[in-house]
Design a protein around this motif. Structure first.
Motif, PDB file in Angstrom:
ATOM      1  N   GLY A  23     105.054  29.636  21.432  1.00 43.55           N
ATOM      2  CA  GLY A  23     103.975  29.770  20.454  1.00 43.55           C
ATOM      3  C   GLY A  23     103.082  30.961  20.763  1.00 43.55           C
ATOM      4  N   SER A  27     102.700  34.486  18.529  1.00 41.17           N
ATOM      5  CA  SER A  27     101.394  35.004  18.102  1.00 41.17           C
ATOM      6  C   SER A  27     101.184  36.440  18.557  1.00 41.17           C
ATOM      7  CB  SER A  27     100.274  34.131  18.659  1.00 41.17           C
ATOM      8  OG  SER A  27     100.342  32.849  18.111  1.00 41.17           O
ATOM      9  N   SER A  51     104.169  33.552  12.338  1.00 38.77           N
ATOM     10  CA  SER A  51     103.000  32.662  12.346  1.00 38.77           C
ATOM     11  C   SER A  51     103.422  31.214  12.159  1.00 38.77           C
ATOM     12  CB  SER A  51     102.023  33.063  11.248  1.00 38.77           C
ATOM     13  OG  SER A  51     101.535  34.354  11.485  1.00 38.77           O
ATOM     14  N   LEU A  52     104.391  30.987  11.271  1.00 40.04           N
ATOM     15  CA  LEU A  52     104.898  29.620  11.082  1.00 40.04           C
ATOM     16  C   LEU A  52     105.626  29.116  12.322  1.00 40.04           C
ATOM     17  CD1 LEU A  52     106.137  29.593   7.398  1.00 40.04           C
ATOM     18  CD2 LEU A  52     104.176  28.426   8.367  1.00 40.04           C
ATOM     19  N   GLY A  54     104.960  30.033  15.407  1.00 35.51           N
ATOM     20  CA  GLY A  54     103.895  29.726  16.362  1.00 35.51           C
ATOM     21  C   GLY A  54     103.224  28.404  16.055  1.00 35.51           C
ATOM     22  N   LYS A  55     102.961  28.149  14.777  1.00 34.91           N
ATOM     23  CA  LYS A  55     102.342  26.880  14.371  1.00 34.91           C
ATOM     24  C   LYS A  55     103.260  25.697  14.675  1.00 34.91           C
ATOM     25  CE  LYS A  55      99.709  24.007  12.082  1.00 34.91           C
ATOM     26  NZ  LYS A  55      98.750  23.268  12.843  1.00 34.91           N
ATOM     27  N   LEU A  56     104.566  25.853  14.428  1.00 33.60           N
ATOM     28  CA  LEU A  56     105.534  24.794  14.705  1.00 33.60           C
ATOM     29  C   LEU A  56     105.584  24.470  16.198  1.00 33.60           C
ATOM     30  CD1 LEU A  56     108.052  23.055  13.723  1.00 33.60           C
ATOM     31  CD2 LEU A  56     109.385  25.021  14.494  1.00 33.60           C
ATOM     32  N   ILE A  58     103.343  25.187  18.607  1.00 32.02           N
ATOM     33  CA  ILE A  58     102.074  24.676  19.132  1.00 32.02           C
ATOM     34  C   ILE A  58     101.853  23.232  18.690  1.00 32.02           C
ATOM     35  CG2 ILE A  58      99.565  24.965  19.023  1.00 32.02           C
ATOM     36  CD1 ILE A  58     100.987  26.924  20.895  1.00 32.02           C
ATOM     37  N   SER A  59     102.248  22.894  17.469  1.00 33.79           N
ATOM     38  CA  SER A  59     102.140  21.502  17.015  1.00 33.79           C
ATOM     39  C   SER A  59     103.066  20.594  17.822  1.00 33.79           C
ATOM     40  CB  SER A  59     102.482  21.397  15.528  1.00 33.79           C
ATOM     41  OG  SER A  59     101.552  22.102  14.766  1.00 33.79           O
ATOM     42  N   SER A 111      95.183  37.207  16.945  1.00 30.25           N
ATOM     43  CA  SER A 111      96.542  37.015  17.468  1.00 30.25           C
ATOM     44  C   SER A 111      96.581  37.149  18.980  1.00 30.25           C
ATOM     45  CB  SER A 111      97.502  38.021  16.839  1.00 30.25           C
ATOM     46  OG  SER A 111      97.610  37.801  15.466  1.00 30.25           O
ATOM     47  N   PHE A 114      95.058  33.823  20.466  1.00 34.35           N
ATOM     48  CA  PHE A 114      95.997  32.705  20.369  1.00 34.35           C
ATOM     49  C   PHE A 114      97.217  32.937  21.259  1.00 34.35           C
ATOM     50  CE2 PHE A 114      94.117  31.960  15.984  1.00 34.35           C
ATOM     51  CZ  PHE A 114      93.368  30.876  16.410  1.00 34.35           C
TER      52      PHE A 114
END
Length: 191
Positions: A23, A27, A51-52, A54-56, A58-59, A111, A114
């Motif tokens: 992630g 970023s 970005s998606l 990274g979001k996936l 990190i979640s 960025s 993060f």
């Protein structure tokens, strides 16, 4: 739950480190991609897809943290430890919406923040013990007992040669002494 395979196969520590680092890396890579729509490879690998990703990751790491943290704490303090971790994650959730406002200072600063935090937390998670296929700790003294056993040989190896020789001589004379701290003695004293 696409991360459950990795939790079982590679363990909690490595899976958490992998998702946090991935992630953070996603970023950071957003900075180096062109801003305009490109053709070819950059049509698919753009700032939006990274970005998606990274979001996936990190979640997924956030969900792994809840599983992993509950296994790290002994039973007697697990609820307090989980509550403290949840409180600090909510404090982070309060601070995070202000990070994109750093774009007014430099366009790449959100960025970087993060990405560096993701990579740093991924590396620091490697310092935690692995809990896969190990029994859950029941008391705080179990936690100390595990630490003493793990560090016992290294502590002797870090002593100076003459001190370690005197340690070996004194331990050879007392064969009946326990090598590790006896948890039962402390439990009996408390009760």
């Amino acid at each position: 739950m696409f991360f459950s395979f990795w939790l079982i196969r590679f363990g909690r520590k490595r899976t958490l480190a992998m998702f946090l680092s991935l992630g953070g890396l996603a970023s950071l890579l957003v900075i180096f991609l062109p801003e305009k729509k490109a053709t070819g490879m950059f049509a698919f690998i753009n700032s939006w897809s990274l970005s998606l990703l990274g979001k996936l990751t990190i979640s997924s790491a956030f969900n792994i943290v809840y599983i992993y943290t509950s296994e790290l704490y002994p039973t007697v303090i697990r609820n307090v430890g989980m509550g403290a971790c949840s409180m600090f994650s909510r404090v982070g959730g309060i601070i995070v919406p202000f990070v994109p406002s750093l774009k007014s200072v430099q366009w790449y600063l959100p960025s970087v923040v993060f990405g560096v935090m993701g990579l740093l937390s991924g590396l620091l998670s490697l310092l935690l013990p692995e809990t896969l296929n190990s029994p859950l700790l029941e008391t705080v003294s179990d936690l100390q007992m595990c630490s003493y056993r793990r560090l016992g040989n290294e502590a002797v190896a870090l002593q100076t040669p003459e001190r370690s020789q005197s340690y070996r001589d004194s331990s050879a004379g007392s064969e009946s002494e326990d090598e590790f701290y006896n948890v039962d003695e402390e439990t009996q004293m408390i009760t």
